[in-house]
Design a protein around this motif. Structure first.
Motif, PDB file in Angstrom:
ATOM      1  N   GLY A   1       7.316  -3.543  -9.175  1.00  0.00           N
ATOM      2  CA  GLY A   1       6.702  -4.855  -9.357  1.00  0.00           C
ATOM      3  C   GLY A   1       5.221  -4.902  -9.120  1.00  0.00           C
ATOM      4  O   GLY A   1       4.668  -5.969  -8.818  1.00  0.00           O
ATOM      5  N   GLY A   2       4.537  -3.756  -9.237  1.00  0.00           N
ATOM      6  CA  GLY A   2       3.081  -3.756  -9.097  1.00  0.00           C
ATOM      7  C   GLY A   2       2.602  -3.862  -7.657  1.00  0.00           C
ATOM      8  O   GLY A   2       1.557  -4.459  -7.386  1.00  0.00           O
ATOM      9  N   ARG A   3       3.337  -3.280  -6.728  1.00  0.00           N
ATOM     10  CA  ARG A   3       2.949  -3.347  -5.317  1.00  0.00           C
ATOM     11  C   ARG A   3       1.895  -2.294  -4.977  1.00  0.00           C
ATOM     12  O   ARG A   3       1.772  -1.261  -5.633  1.00  0.00           O
ATOM     13  CB  ARG A   3       4.190  -3.158  -4.430  1.00  0.00           C
ATOM     14  N   ASP A   4       1.171  -2.548  -3.888  1.00  0.00           N
ATOM     15  CA  ASP A   4       0.150  -1.627  -3.415  1.00  0.00           C
ATOM     16  C   ASP A   4       0.808  -0.411  -2.766  1.00  0.00           C
ATOM     17  O   ASP A   4       1.915  -0.495  -2.219  1.00  0.00           O
ATOM     18  CB  ASP A   4      -0.755  -2.339  -2.399  1.00  0.00           C
ATOM     19  N   HIS A   5       0.104   0.746  -2.786  1.00  0.00           N
ATOM     20  CA  HIS A   5       0.687   1.964  -2.214  1.00  0.00           C
ATOM     21  C   HIS A   5       0.919   1.846  -0.711  1.00  0.00           C
ATOM     22  O   HIS A   5       1.797   2.505  -0.157  1.00  0.00           O
ATOM     23  CB  HIS A   5      -0.207   3.173  -2.515  1.00  0.00           C
ATOM     24  N   THR A   6       0.147   0.977  -0.029  1.00  0.00           N
ATOM     25  CA  THR A   6       0.347   0.801   1.411  1.00  0.00           C
ATOM     26  C   THR A   6       1.695   0.131   1.704  1.00  0.00           C
ATOM     27  O   THR A   6       2.310   0.393   2.737  1.00  0.00           O
ATOM     28  CB  THR A   6      -0.790  -0.039   2.017  1.00  0.00           C
ATOM     29  N   THR A   7       2.139  -0.721   0.791  1.00  0.00           N
ATOM     30  CA  THR A   7       3.453  -1.346   0.952  1.00  0.00           C
ATOM     31  C   THR A   7       4.555  -0.300   0.868  1.00  0.00           C
ATOM     32  O   THR A   7       5.524  -0.330   1.645  1.00  0.00           O
ATOM     33  CB  THR A   7       3.663  -2.414  -0.156  1.00  0.00           C
ATOM     34  N   VAL A   8       4.396   0.635  -0.068  1.00  0.00           N
ATOM     35  CA  VAL A   8       5.381   1.707  -0.208  1.00  0.00           C
ATOM     36  C   VAL A   8       5.378   2.589   1.043  1.00  0.00           C
ATOM     37  O   VAL A   8       6.437   2.943   1.568  1.00  0.00           O
ATOM     38  CB  VAL A   8       5.088   2.553  -1.462  1.00  0.00           C
ATOM     39  N   LEU A   9       4.198   2.926   1.524  1.00  0.00           N
ATOM     40  CA  LEU A   9       4.099   3.775   2.715  1.00  0.00           C
ATOM     41  C   LEU A   9       4.757   3.109   3.916  1.00  0.00           C
ATOM     42  O   LEU A   9       5.479   3.758   4.698  1.00  0.00           O
ATOM     43  CB  LEU A   9       2.630   4.071   3.008  1.00  0.00           C
ATOM     44  N   HIS A  10       4.542   1.797   4.063  1.00  0.00           N
ATOM     45  CA  HIS A  10       5.176   1.053   5.158  1.00  0.00           C
ATOM     46  C   HIS A  10       6.698   1.118   5.041  1.00  0.00           C
ATOM     47  O   HIS A  10       7.399   1.326   6.046  1.00  0.00           O
ATOM     48  CB  HIS A  10       4.705  -0.403   5.142  1.00  0.00           C
ATOM     49  N   ALA A  11       7.214   0.939   3.813  1.00  0.00           N
ATOM     50  CA  ALA A  11       8.667   0.973   3.597  1.00  0.00           C
ATOM     51  C   ALA A  11       9.236   2.346   3.933  1.00  0.00           C
ATOM     52  O   ALA A  11      10.288   2.462   4.572  1.00  0.00           O
ATOM     53  CB  ALA A  11       8.984   0.601   2.154  1.00  0.00           C
TER      54      ALA A  11
END
Length: 470
Positions: free
Chosen positions: A433-443
């Motif tokens: 959904g077009g999220r930032d890479h920091t969101t993925v890293l947090h997950a």
């Protein structure tokens, strides 16, 4: 054409317009020309065979009666497709092969052709492979339900209540979806009661776009909705808002009228993100059947079937049982690889005049045997499996929703995407959904921490990994 004939033709057209209405007249008769009048016969022409077939099937009586009101002595209308005058350029794939083999349509008389037959002929379906019938379909544990549902559809009669509508079959490449859909079409068209039309999504799109270009969209819509059983293959390739909207309207019209719809795709309806929510909802409302991967026993049955089919044309061709068992055990990807293996053995045996041996088979099909190659997992597969596990939709995972029942599955899916694929964090973010890479890293870090201390979650993640790697 004389002045008197032109005047009569003008009056006939006005009479026809008032008889059928402006919309129908514009769709069907605006490009009909008068070629001439001779004795009891009137010669008319239209630019396409599609228009000719439709008019012959549905408006024969009206055209004839309008002429008889002006000229009572007229008893026949000859309708032709003009080619030298104002040709209509069509894409190369039209007409379809089935249409090209048909005999010329009869002249317009007071008794019209049966409408359903004309609908079917005017549309022209996608080409059918004569080998893909129920007789050649090998049934196993992974496809039993899909096969039974397809047989039930094929054996129905016009007027019977429709049990599963739509019937939606999904599976990966080479697992038998197209075989079943074409088998339904062959079986359905073997009698004269019902007309079954088989179209790929690409052919459906082509037909609709061509109808728009030639201003026969109404004809295309009405022809589709006159089919008894509509079979659509590879629905995942359906593109374009207007085409999808027309498919939605056609789907609703057929189902509401009690007509049967059969559809195949490479994923379940909930994962067809390019389709409108209304279409996905309607598809999911029927019987959705998944055809699973081919087990070793089923692969062995398919190989035996393909050898028997080859022997019908090459009587001396033989594959020892030990070779069949070897192929069934080692070629695990899909049914097309199995068929390719038999074709290779046949070619080698015939061209080199040598019997099939295990050593020869190992050499000839080695590129089809990939036991050490890890499965290439796609992010879409991860999203699909995770969504199914946690009872959410794939669109939920891609959305901005922050409820607990969506956040955790989304984080798990991101974690699996990072650990099971080679995609970068920014790429994974874009695919969620077009999220930032920091969101993925947090997950990823969140799930890593939870897995180390939450046994239940750890088992869930391992189960998801196994499902994706099978």
């Amino acid at each position: 054409m004389t002045t008197s004939e032109q005047d009569r033709w003008s009056r006939v057209k006005n009479r026809l317009r008032s008889n059928v209405g402006e919309d129908v007249y514009t769709s069907w008769f605006a490009r009909m020309d008068l070629e001439g009048v001779q004795d009891e016969s009137v010669r008319l022409s239209v630019p396409t065979r599609f228009l000719k077939s439709w008019i012959q099937a549905h408006y024969a009586e009206r055209v004839l009666s309008c002429w008889q009101a002006e000229m009572p002595e007229v008893h026949r209308i000859d309708l032709t497709v003009r080619t030298a005058v104002r040709p209509v350029v069509q894409p190369k794939e039209a007409p379809a092969p089935t249409e090209a083999r048909r005999a010329p349509a009869p002249e317009l008389r007071s008794t019209a052709t049966a409408p359903v037959s004309a609908n079917h002929d005017a549309l022209g379906g996608s080409p059918l492979d004569p080998r893909l019938t129920f007789a050649s379909f090998v049934v196993g544990r992974s496809n039993t339900l899909a096969h039974a549902a397809a047989r039930q559809v094929a054996e129905g009669r016009r007027g019977d209540p429709v049990m599963f509508n739509p019937l939606y079959i999904h599976a990966g490449v080479g697992l038998g979806k197209t075989h079943l859909l074409q088998a339904v079409t062959w079986a359905g068209n073997s009698g004269n009661e019902r007309k079954v039309l088989y179209l790929t999504a690409e052919k459906f799109m082509y037909g609709f776009v061509a109808a728009l270009k030639t201003q026969t969209a109404l004809a295309f819509k009405e022809a589709l909705r006159g089919i008894d059983v509509l079979v659509i293959d590879d629905l995942q390739f359906l593109q374009g808002k207007s085409t999808q909207a027309e498919f939605c309207h056609t789907l609703n019209a057929l189902i509401d009228a009690g007509r049967q719809v059969v559809i195949a795709a490479d994923r379940p309806p909930s994962d067809l993100e390019s389709l409108d929510d209304r279409v996905r909802s309607r598809l999911a409302g029927g019987l959705v059947v998944e055809m699973g991967s081919l087990g070793e026993e089923l692969r062995h049955g398919i190989l035996k079937s393909r050898v028997a089919a080859a022997r019908a044309h090459h009587a001396t061709f033989d594959v020892p049982e030990e070779v069949l068992l070897y192929l069934a055990r080692t070629i695990t990807h899909n049914g097309r690889d199995l068929e390719g293996a038999i074709n290779r053995l046949l070619a080698h045996s015939k061209l080199n005049n040598q019997p099939v041996t295990l050593e020869m088979a190992e050499r000839e099909v080695r590129d089809l045997v990939r036991p050490q190659e890890p499965k290439r997992i796609k992010i879409e597969d991860i999203q699909r499996v995770v969504a199914r596990q946690y009872n959410v939709s794939r669109s939920d995972l891609l959305s901005s929703r922050r409820t607990a029942n969506v956040v955790r599955p989304r984080q798990v899916a991101m974690y699996l995407a990072k650990t099971l694929t080679l995609r970068s964090l920014p790429e994974i973010g874009r695919r969620f959904g077009g999220r930032d890479h920091t969101t993925v890293l947090h997950a990823v870090r969140k799930i890593e921490a939870l897995v180390s201390k939450d046994t239940a979650l750890s088992e869930e993640v391992e189960s998801l990994k196994r499902q994706l790697q099978e």
